[in-house]
Design a protein around this motif. Sequence first.
Motif, mmCIF file in Angstrom:
data_model
loop_
_atom_site.group_PDB
_atom_site.id
_atom_site.type_symbol
_atom_site.label_atom_id
_atom_site.label_comp_id
_atom_site.label_asym_id
_atom_site.label_seq_id
_atom_site.Cartn_x
_atom_site.Cartn_y
_atom_site.Cartn_z
ATOM 1 N N LEU A 248 0.922 -1.343 -0.123
ATOM 2 C CA LEU A 248 0.088 0.120 -0.051
ATOM 3 C C LEU A 248 0.815 1.200 -0.056
ATOM 4 N N VAL A 249 1.920 1.283 0.785
ATOM 5 C CA VAL A 249 2.897 2.335 0.798
ATOM 6 C C VAL A 249 3.578 2.514 -0.556
ATOM 7 N N ILE A 250 3.881 1.413 -1.224
ATOM 8 C CA ILE A 250 4.750 1.611 -2.280
ATOM 9 C C ILE A 250 3.503 1.964 -3.585
ATOM 10 N N ASP A 251 2.280 1.870 -3.442
ATOM 11 C CA ASP A 251 1.164 2.274 -4.411
ATOM 12 C C ASP A 251 1.368 3.967 -4.251
ATOM 13 N N MET A 252 1.354 4.466 -2.995
ATOM 14 C CA MET A 252 1.631 5.759 -2.874
ATOM 15 C C MET A 252 2.750 6.615 -3.362
ATOM 16 N N ILE A 253 3.791 5.988 -2.933
ATOM 17 C CA ILE A 253 5.170 6.283 -3.321
ATOM 18 C C ILE A 253 5.342 6.420 -4.891
ATOM 19 N N TRP A 254 4.577 5.507 -5.813
ATOM 20 C CA TRP A 254 4.536 5.583 -7.237
ATOM 21 C C TRP A 254 3.581 6.893 -7.795
ATOM 22 N N LYS A 255 2.704 7.289 -6.913
ATOM 23 C CA LYS A 255 1.709 8.536 -7.343
ATOM 24 C C LYS A 255 2.801 9.746 -7.394
ATOM 25 N N HIS A 256 3.977 9.940 -6.564
ATOM 26 C CA HIS A 256 4.701 11.116 -6.551
ATOM 27 C C HIS A 256 6.274 10.400 -6.137
ATOM 28 N N PRO A 257 6.983 9.832 -7.093
ATOM 29 C CA PRO A 257 8.016 8.891 -7.200
ATOM 30 C C PRO A 257 9.317 9.895 -6.861
ATOM 31 N N TRP A 258 9.396 10.906 -7.478
ATOM 32 C CA TRP A 258 10.702 11.545 -7.627
ATOM 33 C C TRP A 258 11.114 12.223 -6.314
ATOM 34 N N VAL A 259 10.088 13.242 -5.843
ATOM 35 C CA VAL A 259 10.524 14.060 -4.847
ATOM 36 C C VAL A 259 9.518 13.842 -3.615
ATOM 37 N N GLY A 260 8.520 12.942 -3.467
ATOM 38 C CA GLY A 260 7.545 12.451 -2.670
ATOM 39 C C GLY A 260 6.771 13.597 -2.268
ATOM 40 N N TYR A 261 6.087 13.691 -1.251
ATOM 41 C CA TYR A 261 4.854 14.238 -0.441
ATOM 42 C C TYR A 261 5.646 15.395 0.517
ATOM 43 N N GLY A 262 6.763 15.645 0.460
ATOM 44 C CA GLY A 262 7.490 16.678 1.424
ATOM 45 C C GLY A 262 7.899 16.268 2.763
ATOM 46 N N TYR A 263 8.875 16.617 3.270
ATOM 47 C CA TYR A 263 9.461 16.065 4.573
ATOM 48 C C TYR A 263 8.286 15.971 5.565
ATOM 49 N N GLY A 264 7.754 14.842 6.025
ATOM 50 C CA GLY A 264 6.807 14.698 7.131
ATOM 51 C C GLY A 264 5.399 15.022 6.599
ATOM 52 N N GLY A 265 5.020 15.178 5.160
ATOM 53 C CA GLY A 265 4.045 15.722 4.600
ATOM 54 C C GLY A 265 3.048 14.638 4.348
ATOM 55 N N PHE A 266 3.220 13.246 4.514
ATOM 56 C CA PHE A 266 2.340 12.344 4.187
ATOM 57 C C PHE A 266 1.408 11.621 5.311
ATOM 58 N N TRP A 267 2.061 11.493 6.515
ATOM 59 C CA TRP A 267 1.107 10.919 7.415
ATOM 60 C C TRP A 267 0.333 11.901 8.276
ATOM 61 N N GLN A 268 -0.667 12.418 7.852
ATOM 62 C CA GLN A 268 -1.873 13.187 8.175
ATOM 63 C C GLN A 268 -3.010 12.538 8.498
ATOM 64 N N GLY A 269 -2.993 11.373 8.975
ATOM 65 C CA GLY A 269 -4.319 10.737 9.456
ATOM 66 C C GLY A 269 -5.350 10.627 8.349
ATOM 67 N N TRP A 270 -6.636 10.757 8.820
ATOM 68 C CA TRP A 270 -7.473 10.625 7.707
ATOM 69 C C TRP A 270 -7.743 12.114 6.852
ATOM 70 N N ASP A 271 -6.933 13.084 7.406
ATOM 71 C CA ASP A 271 -7.127 14.415 6.538
ATOM 72 C C ASP A 271 -5.937 14.355 5.539
ATOM 73 N N GLY A 272 -5.082 13.535 5.563
ATOM 74 C CA GLY A 272 -3.842 13.479 4.489
ATOM 75 C C GLY A 272 -4.122 12.369 3.559
ATOM 76 N N GLU A 273 -2.831 12.167 2.726
ATOM 77 C CA GLU A 273 -2.717 11.191 1.780
ATOM 78 C C GLU A 273 -2.587 9.813 2.457
ATOM 79 N N SER A 274 -2.308 9.610 3.724
ATOM 80 C CA SER A 274 -2.317 8.422 4.411
ATOM 81 C C SER A 274 -3.632 7.973 4.658
ATOM 82 N N ALA A 275 -4.758 8.598 4.351
ATOM 83 C CA ALA A 275 -6.131 8.195 4.641
ATOM 84 C C ALA A 275 -6.205 6.802 3.553
ATOM 85 N N TYR A 276 -5.637 6.724 2.547
ATOM 86 C CA TYR A 276 -5.585 5.778 1.558
ATOM 87 C C TYR A 276 -5.107 4.396 2.328
#
Length: 378
Positions: A248-276
Amino acid sequence: MVEYDSSLNRIIFFLIYAITLSLLVLRWKKALYVLVLSKDIFLYSLLMLAVVSIFWSFEPSTTLKNTVTLIGSSLFGLYFVSRYSLKQQFYLLAWTLGIVIVLSFIFALALPKYGIQSDLGGRPLWRGVFTHKNGLGGRMVTSSIVFFLLGYQSQRRSWLFWGGFSLSILLLLLAGSISSLFNLLIIILGFFAFQIWRWPYPVMVPTLIMMATISQSLYLWLSNNASVVFSSIGKDATLTGRTDLWPLVIDMIWKHPWVGYGYGGFWQGWDGESAYIWLNAGWTPNHPHSGYLALCLDLGLLGLGLFFLGFWRSYLQGFIFMRSSNSALDIWPLMHMTYIFLASLTESNLLESNSFVWILYVAACFSVRMRHEIKIKS
């Protein structure tokens, strides 16, 4: 589960980093000397990438906060190297980790509400002064390495260091951190294997070839008998759900593979991309349980590439650093970097702000880079 108010921690870390910056300013010539001499362009680039990731971060405020503490942690590692010799660093680490050991026993025995947690089966596991048993387990790996090297090296008070080593192992067992115990076993074996690099070449080369052959055979056997090995140590083949989480994590990595979601920008619970991930995993993790995947989520494949380029460069120079010395303490950079490599397979604190592990990694990189440059100039 015990809830913790982290506001006091944030204040303490802010004060530590403010004092660190002040001390570096007072010793600016020595600090600049370390920065210039080390020429660790990959480390500098990785930190700069984390800073500029605020421009594409999915949660800029979190990225800003985390990059400030990441830079603060790195500056502490710089001060540690510029101020103290390797031997002095070890004695400071021994004092610090000795205090952690004593406090962990006190918390577990006198304040079990805070010092002990229960696993899914209700079995009591120690976490000491940490919020989770894996925190205690990881720190006791570092503690075991430090006291092992001091005990191996020292002629005086060696009983004290071996006592610290024994207590560190005991806390590892009480924490039930099997992965940390396994990592420590590999690192201790690695200590004796690393010393082979100090042998004369006619003996060293065939010995290393033989060890590589044995290691490859052991790896193939473990690969074919993984389920048996895991069951024998009370673990399941999914590594407590990690192998179900990672796709599941790898699926999300491939959505923004080169520079990611920003340092600390992914795990924001139900309000962020981590909701998936929360929706599809059936539980609510706050990190991917892999340092490499965490780095890819934060800074993409570019960040992961910069880390590995810097890591392997420092790791190879660590062998040069060690071969030119007869001291057991000079094997420390290799042992700590080996620990980071192993721990990051199943834990997420590879590029973590306010991280003791990251501070020591920065210090280890600067140490081997400085010794390498000094040797070249001499």
